[in-house]
Design an enzyme around this catalytic site. Structure first.
Site, PDB file in Angstrom:
ATOM      1  N   ASP A 190      37.220  32.295  46.696  1.00  0.00           N
ATOM      2  CA  ASP A 190      38.111  33.040  47.401  1.00  0.00           C
ATOM      3  C   ASP A 190      38.239  32.415  48.819  1.00  0.00           C
ATOM      4  O   ASP A 190      37.451  32.266  49.778  1.00  0.00           O
ATOM      5  CB  ASP A 190      37.755  34.490  47.729  1.00  0.00           C
ATOM      6  CG  ASP A 190      37.885  35.264  46.482  1.00  0.00           C
ATOM      7  OD1 ASP A 190      39.157  35.250  46.014  1.00  0.00           O
ATOM      8  OD2 ASP A 190      37.178  35.905  46.077  1.00  0.00           O
ATOM      9  N   SER A 193      31.675  42.080  43.378  1.00  0.00           N
ATOM     10  CA  SER A 193      30.486  43.034  43.617  1.00  0.00           C
ATOM     11  C   SER A 193      30.119  43.404  42.294  1.00  0.00           C
ATOM     12  O   SER A 193      29.008  43.554  42.232  1.00  0.00           O
ATOM     13  CB  SER A 193      31.074  44.158  44.531  1.00  0.00           C
ATOM     14  OG  SER A 193      32.169  44.656  44.066  1.00  0.00           O
ATOM     15  N   SER A 195      33.344  36.287  41.305  1.00  0.00           N
ATOM     16  CA  SER A 195      33.925  35.584  42.833  1.00  0.00           C
ATOM     17  C   SER A 195      32.761  35.579  43.694  1.00  0.00           C
ATOM     18  O   SER A 195      32.186  36.694  43.826  1.00  0.00           O
ATOM     19  CB  SER A 195      34.845  36.621  43.394  1.00  0.00           C
ATOM     20  OG  SER A 195      34.861  36.698  44.770  1.00  0.00           O
ATOM     21  N   ASP A 245      42.161  40.340  39.491  1.00  0.00           N
ATOM     22  CA  ASP A 245      41.221  40.203  40.634  1.00  0.00           C
ATOM     23  C   ASP A 245      41.213  41.643  41.450  1.00  0.00           C
ATOM     24  O   ASP A 245      42.197  41.775  42.164  1.00  0.00           O
ATOM     25  CB  ASP A 245      41.727  38.828  41.328  1.00  0.00           C
ATOM     26  CG  ASP A 245      40.807  38.753  42.607  1.00  0.00           C
ATOM     27  OD1 ASP A 245      39.449  39.164  42.873  1.00  0.00           O
ATOM     28  OD2 ASP A 245      40.968  37.907  43.382  1.00  0.00           O
ATOM     29  N   HIS A 296      35.193  31.730  40.636  1.00  0.00           N
ATOM     30  CA  HIS A 296      36.304  32.194  41.622  1.00  0.00           C
ATOM     31  C   HIS A 296      36.142  32.054  43.040  1.00  0.00           C
ATOM     32  O   HIS A 296      35.076  32.411  43.227  1.00  0.00           O
ATOM     33  CB  HIS A 296      36.589  33.744  41.247  1.00  0.00           C
ATOM     34  CG  HIS A 296      37.867  34.010  41.724  1.00  0.00           C
ATOM     35  ND1 HIS A 296      39.028  33.782  41.527  1.00  0.00           N
ATOM     36  CD2 HIS A 296      37.948  34.785  42.810  1.00  0.00           C
ATOM     37  CE1 HIS A 296      39.898  34.433  42.289  1.00  0.00           C
ATOM     38  NE2 HIS A 296      39.412  34.927  43.088  1.00  0.00           N
ATOM     39  N   GLY A 338      34.568  44.310  47.089  1.00  0.00           N
ATOM     40  CA  GLY A 338      34.111  45.756  46.927  1.00  0.00           C
ATOM     41  C   GLY A 338      35.113  46.944  47.006  1.00  0.00           C
ATOM     42  O   GLY A 338      34.636  48.073  47.212  1.00  0.00           O
ATOM     43  N   PHE A 386      39.057  41.526  51.085  1.00  0.00           N
ATOM     44  CA  PHE A 386      37.747  41.997  50.962  1.00  0.00           C
ATOM     45  C   PHE A 386      37.433  42.306  49.465  1.00  0.00           C
ATOM     46  O   PHE A 386      37.996  42.554  48.810  1.00  0.00           O
ATOM     47  CB  PHE A 386      37.487  43.276  51.778  1.00  0.00           C
ATOM     48  CG  PHE A 386      37.893  43.031  53.348  1.00  0.00           C
ATOM     49  CD1 PHE A 386      36.926  42.501  54.336  1.00  0.00           C
ATOM     50  CD2 PHE A 386      39.127  43.521  53.766  1.00  0.00           C
ATOM     51  CE1 PHE A 386      37.389  42.289  55.420  1.00  0.00           C
ATOM     52  CE2 PHE A 386      39.553  43.148  55.013  1.00  0.00           C
ATOM     53  CZ  PHE A 386      38.754  42.604  55.798  1.00  0.00           C
ATOM     54  N   MET A 389      44.085  32.565  49.961  1.00  0.00           N
ATOM     55  CA  MET A 389      44.885  33.608  50.665  1.00  0.00           C
ATOM     56  C   MET A 389      44.867  32.999  52.133  1.00  0.00           C
ATOM     57  O   MET A 389      44.224  33.479  53.239  1.00  0.00           O
ATOM     58  CB  MET A 389      43.866  34.941  50.641  1.00  0.00           C
ATOM     59  CG  MET A 389      44.008  35.529  49.245  1.00  0.00           C
ATOM     60  SD  MET A 389      42.353  36.572  49.259  1.00  0.00           S
ATOM     61  CE  MET A 389      41.134  35.306  48.398  1.00  0.00           C
ATOM     62  N   MET A 396      46.615  40.955  41.345  1.00  0.00           N
ATOM     63  CA  MET A 396      45.642  41.486  42.324  1.00  0.00           C
ATOM     64  C   MET A 396      45.555  42.949  42.179  1.00  0.00           C
ATOM     65  O   MET A 396      46.523  43.633  41.823  1.00  0.00           O
ATOM     66  CB  MET A 396      46.021  41.429  43.665  1.00  0.00           C
ATOM     67  CG  MET A 396      45.918  39.959  44.497  1.00  0.00           C
ATOM     68  SD  MET A 396      44.293  39.058  44.121  1.00  0.00           S
ATOM     69  CE  MET A 396      43.345  40.201  45.061  1.00  0.00           C
ATOM     70  N   HIS A 399      41.375  30.445  44.832  1.00  0.00           N
ATOM     71  CA  HIS A 399      42.234  31.543  45.269  1.00  0.00           C
ATOM     72  C   HIS A 399      42.520  31.457  46.695  1.00  0.00           C
ATOM     73  O   HIS A 399      41.808  31.901  47.538  1.00  0.00           O
ATOM     74  CB  HIS A 399      41.765  32.967  44.710  1.00  0.00           C
ATOM     75  CG  HIS A 399      42.479  34.186  45.249  1.00  0.00           C
ATOM     76  ND1 HIS A 399      42.043  35.382  45.267  1.00  0.00           N
ATOM     77  CD2 HIS A 399      43.818  33.846  45.535  1.00  0.00           C
ATOM     78  CE1 HIS A 399      43.057  36.180  45.609  1.00  0.00           C
ATOM     79  NE2 HIS A 399      44.136  35.466  45.958  1.00  0.00           N
ATOM     80  N   MET A 416      40.094  32.423  52.467  1.00  0.00           N
ATOM     81  CA  MET A 416      40.949  33.487  53.477  1.00  0.00           C
ATOM     82  C   MET A 416      40.694  33.000  54.837  1.00  0.00           C
ATOM     83  O   MET A 416      39.812  32.209  55.259  1.00  0.00           O
ATOM     84  CB  MET A 416      40.030  34.813  53.542  1.00  0.00           C
ATOM     85  CG  MET A 416      39.696  35.210  52.095  1.00  0.00           C
ATOM     86  SD  MET A 416      39.136  36.855  52.331  1.00  0.00           S
ATOM     87  CE  MET A 416      38.702  37.581  50.584  1.00  0.00           C
TER      88      MET A 416
HETATM   89  C1  DX5 Z   1      39.774  40.031  47.124  1.00  0.00           C
HETATM   90  C2  DX5 Z   1      39.394  38.815  46.383  1.00  0.00           C
HETATM   91  C3  DX5 Z   1      38.669  39.021  45.262  1.00  0.00           C
HETATM   92  C4  DX5 Z   1      37.106  39.778  45.643  1.00  0.00           C
HETATM   93  C5  DX5 Z   1      37.019  40.527  44.419  1.00  0.00           C
HETATM   94  O1  DX5 Z   1      40.630  39.578  48.303  1.00  0.00           O
HETATM   95  O2  DX5 Z   1      40.272  37.828  46.267  1.00  0.00           O
HETATM   96  O3  DX5 Z   1      38.016  37.857  44.591  1.00  0.00           O
HETATM   97  O4  DX5 Z   1      36.089  38.870  45.742  1.00  0.00           O
HETATM   98  O5  DX5 Z   1      35.703  41.416  44.853  1.00  0.00           O
HETATM   99  P1  DX5 Z   1      35.513  42.601  43.841  1.00  0.00           P
HETATM  100  O6  DX5 Z   1      35.232  42.194  42.589  1.00  0.00           O
HETATM  101  O7  DX5 Z   1      33.997  42.988  44.924  1.00  0.00           O
HETATM  102  O8  DX5 Z   1      36.484  43.679  43.820  1.00  0.00           O
HETATM  103 ZN    ZN Z   2      40.261  36.313  44.641  1.00  0.00          ZN
END
Ligand code: DX5
Ligand code: ZN
Length: 230
Positions: free
Chosen positions: A36, A200, A9, A177, A34, A147, A145, A70, A139, A68, A38
């Site tokens: 993301d 992360s 990601s 994810d 990947h 981490g 977020f 969101m 999920m 992805h 948002m």
């Molecule tokens: C969270 C994202 C993830 C995120 C995963 O809303 O959809 O893709 O980047 O990050 P880690 O692997 O750090 O949990």
């Molecule tokens: Zn994601």
């Protein structure tokens, strides 16, 4: 079973040199990117859009890009991501007024379509649309977020979806994810996943200049995956 895909990601990458980061993580053996998206509305954070996806393609990235979404609503932005070079486009069913229509829209734009399930979202959204789905993304954190810690109940849910996919006979990837790391990726595969997002867990490792800095973490993940016979 489909081959395992490791999907870094880029949310946790260094955005000031994103092209280089993506090149390095793919050279280290990652399979798909990947991406993301948002909107500070569906989730309380704001990230990147189609311009950045297009920039990665122009930079020379040829690997599949796994977008992805969101965002809410979703339909308006889908053709833009298709034009920007997205391979997969996944969305959260709660964010679409017409889930079937959105799935058709994604495929109609020439992309692979996927549904994303938050930890508390019921799998019943799958009941009437399995034939229109190329990817199911579970999920294992609440979205918004990087981490965060892996929510263990995702493992049972993965097994449930694995059974649904296998019984259906459709060719559908099962992606996970959130909180995926080298030390839990094996049990996640054992529960049924074949596509592993890690932000992360991969990029958080180092912010150095060595272009090979992702080799060892991807190798560790690959070895952990190989230890699971499924
Ligand atoms: C969270 C994202 C993830 C995120 C995963 O809303 O959809 O893709 O980047 O990050 P880690 O692997 O750090 O949990
Ligand atoms: Zn994601």
């Amino acid at each position: 079973m489909a081959a395992d895909f490791i999907a870094p990601s880029i949310l946790s990458a260094d955005f000031a040199k994103l092209g280089e980061e993506v090149d390095n993580v793919l050279a280290a053996g990652a399979d798909i990117v990947h991406f993301d998206v948002m909107d500070n509305h569906y989730v309380p954070n704001l990230t990147i859009g189609p311009l950045v996806c297009e920039a990665l393609r122009k930079h020379g990235v040829t690997a599949p890009i796994d977008v992805h979404l969101m965002v809410k609503p979703v339909d308006r932005i889908i053709p833009d991501f298709a034009a920007a070079g997205a391979t997969y486009i996944t969305f959260h069913p709660e964010a679409s007024e017409h889930v079937d229509r959105t799935l058709q829209l994604i495929r109609g734009e020439g992309c692979k379509a996927g549904l994303v399930f938050n930890p508390a979202t019921s799998l019943s959204y799958l009941d009437y649309v399995l034939d229109k789905v190329d990817m199911i993304l579970l999920m294992s954190v609440n979205p918004g977020f990087g981490g965060q810690s892996f929510i263990p109940s995702a493992l049972d849910k993965l097994s449930e979806v694995r059974e649904i996919i296998d019984d259906s006979g459709f060719d559908i990837r099962l992606e996970v994810d959130g909180g995926v790391k080298a030390d839990n990726i094996a049990e996640i595969k054992a529960a049924g996943a074949d596509t592993f997002v890690s932000g992360s867990g991969i990029f958080g490792k180092a912010k150095e200049t060595d272009p090979h800095r992702y080799d060892s973490i991807i190798r560790q993940m690959r070895e952990a995956l190989a230890s699971v016979d499924r």
